[in-house]
Scaffold this active site. Structure first.
Site, PDB file in Angstrom:
ATOM      1  CG  HIS A 145      -7.675   3.613  -0.089  1.00 54.54           C
ATOM      2  ND1 HIS A 145      -7.157   2.893  -1.132  1.00 54.54           N
ATOM      3  CD2 HIS A 145      -6.669   4.413   0.365  1.00 54.54           C
ATOM      4  CE1 HIS A 145      -5.887   3.239  -1.321  1.00 54.54           C
ATOM      5  NE2 HIS A 145      -5.567   4.155  -0.426  1.00 54.54           N
TER       6      HIS A 145
ATOM      7  CG  HIS B 261      -1.392   6.382  -2.540  1.00 46.21           C
ATOM      8  ND1 HIS B 261      -2.569   6.228  -3.228  1.00 46.21           N
ATOM      9  CD2 HIS B 261      -1.646   5.990  -1.261  1.00 46.21           C
ATOM     10  CE1 HIS B 261      -3.505   5.762  -2.419  1.00 46.21           C
ATOM     11  NE2 HIS B 261      -2.963   5.608  -1.208  1.00 46.21           N
TER      12      HIS B 261
ATOM     13  CG  HIS C  10      -1.976   1.042   1.236  1.00 48.39           C
ATOM     14  ND1 HIS C  10      -3.322   0.743   1.161  1.00 48.39           N
ATOM     15  CD2 HIS C  10      -1.901   2.390   1.304  1.00 48.39           C
ATOM     16  CE1 HIS C  10      -4.026   1.865   1.198  1.00 48.39           C
ATOM     17  NE2 HIS C  10      -3.174   2.882   1.283  1.00 48.39           N
TER      18      HIS C  10
ATOM     19  CD  GLU D 143      -6.291   6.410   6.786  1.00 47.08           C
ATOM     20  OE1 GLU D 143      -5.161   6.565   7.296  1.00 47.08           O
ATOM     21  OE2 GLU D 143      -6.531   6.666   5.599  1.00 47.08           O
TER      22      GLU D 143
ATOM     23  CG  ASP E 156      -1.305   5.753   3.046  1.00 43.69           C
ATOM     24  OD1 ASP E 156      -1.611   5.590   1.860  1.00 43.69           O
ATOM     25  OD2 ASP E 156      -2.083   6.283   3.871  1.00 43.69           O
ATOM     26  CG  ASP E 157       0.181   8.934   0.673  1.00 42.83           C
ATOM     27  OD1 ASP E 157       0.248   8.830  -0.562  1.00 42.83           O
ATOM     28  OD2 ASP E 157      -0.855   8.717   1.336  1.00 42.83           O
TER      29      ASP E 157
END
Length: 323
Positions: free
Chosen positions: A189, A13, A11, A192, A270-271
């Site tokens: 997604h 991006h 996961h 969250e 994630d990021d």
């Protein structure tokens, strides 16, 4: 230290993986002002809305296949240095289009960066096309149709990212049907910023193999049991959850609770520069918080590789590296 543990990340991006230093270099290349979201070599934002604006601002500075090759290569090499052997990256044709880049050039640039990273470090990588939820069902369906044509051999999955609180999951079900019919792996997604109902809707309407985040399912015992019994894998990103204020500290994060309940959980970043994390830091946080040893952490990597959207020969090769 967890460096010796082989790691896998499901996961991340790719535009969100651009380091502040790389974005500064791109801003200089294109003579762009980034003072609104980068300060003192760090991303600056204070809400999810501002985070999305920073994300989009950074993404707009990658405008050519060469730019994306650079981004993919530098990111993958950075996690290979943390002993990651496999990664999947979320790729967004909508972000490419916003930067004036065709989807063909976008995928070819990313693939070139992936090949360069593999040649230098051995890391394997695949791409998952994502539709952006807050752009609406038509845009997400268009991304699914593009994904269904299998525009590059490294594209093996489809998902949906963006503002989780926009619209209803049912509005996007057709997009996932298109992708599933094309044989792509399915992730979404959910759970969250939105609560357990978001996860339940994803299970009901999308039938995903994996869920991005999904941690809010921990608030509902029946839902947690359902996920465990169905074998749905959660792509958990604790650093992201902490940065966005879901939990006050790692000790309050439900990762271990979910794992003990029999849910298949993995660790991802994630990021990463936005949340001041990396896949290595995610593994280290888990070890520090719950006392996981090398065997525990390797089992999490094994779960990720078994859940990867990858051909069986590559999966076997990767699992062999863990034995």
């Amino acid at each position: 230290m967890t460096h010796a543990v082989k790691k896998a990340e499901l996961h991340c991006h790719i535009e969100g993986a651009a380091s502040a230093a790389l974005v500064l270099a791109q801003a200089e290349k294109y003579n762009s002002d980034i003072s609104g979201f980068i300060s003192e070599q760090q991303y600056v934002w204070s809400s999810f809305t501002e985070f999305l604006a920073a994300y989009d601002g950074a993404a707009a500075l990658f405008r050519s296949a060469e730019d994306y090759a650079l981004l993919a290569r530098t990111y993958l090499q950075s996690i290979a240095a943390e002993n990651a052997i496999y990664a999947e990256i979320f790729v967004s044709p909508d972000h490419a289009a916003a930067a004036g880049l065709s989807s063909e050039a976008y995928f070819e640039g990313l693939a070139e960066g992936i090949a360069q990273a593999k040649a230098s470090s051995g890391i394997e990588c695949r791409m998952i096309i994502v539709g952006i939820r807050h752009l609406g069902p038509e845009k997400v369906e268009a991304a699914a149709r593009l994904a269904s044509t299998r525009p590059h051999p490294l594209i093996t999955g489809f998902g949906m990212a963006g503002e989780e609180r926009f619209g209803k999951v049912a509005d996007f079900a057709r997009a996932f049907d298109i992708a599933r019919d094309a044989g792509l792996g399915i992730t979404i997604h959910a759970g969250e910023l939105a609560g357990p109902e978001s996860v339940r809707d994803a299970l009901d309407h999308v039938r995903p193999a994996r869920i991005g985040h999904g941690v809010r399912a921990s608030e509902d015992g029946a839902l947690t049991r359902r996920i465990a019994e169905a074998g749905v894998v959660l792509e958990v990103c604790p650093g992201s959850n902490l940065a966005l204020g879901l939990y006050p500290d790692i000790g309050k994060h439900p990762f271990d609770q979910l794992r003990r309940a029999g849910v298949k959980v993995t660790l991802s970043s994630d990021d990463p520069p936005h949340f001041r994390s990396s896949v290595g830091r995610e593994y280290q946080m888990a070890a520090d918080a719950w006392g996981y040893d090398t065997a525990d952490l390797t089992s999490i990597t094994r779960t990720a590789i078994k859940a990867a959207f990858v051909d069986e020969q590559t999966r076997s090769n990767l699992l062999g590296q863990l034995d």
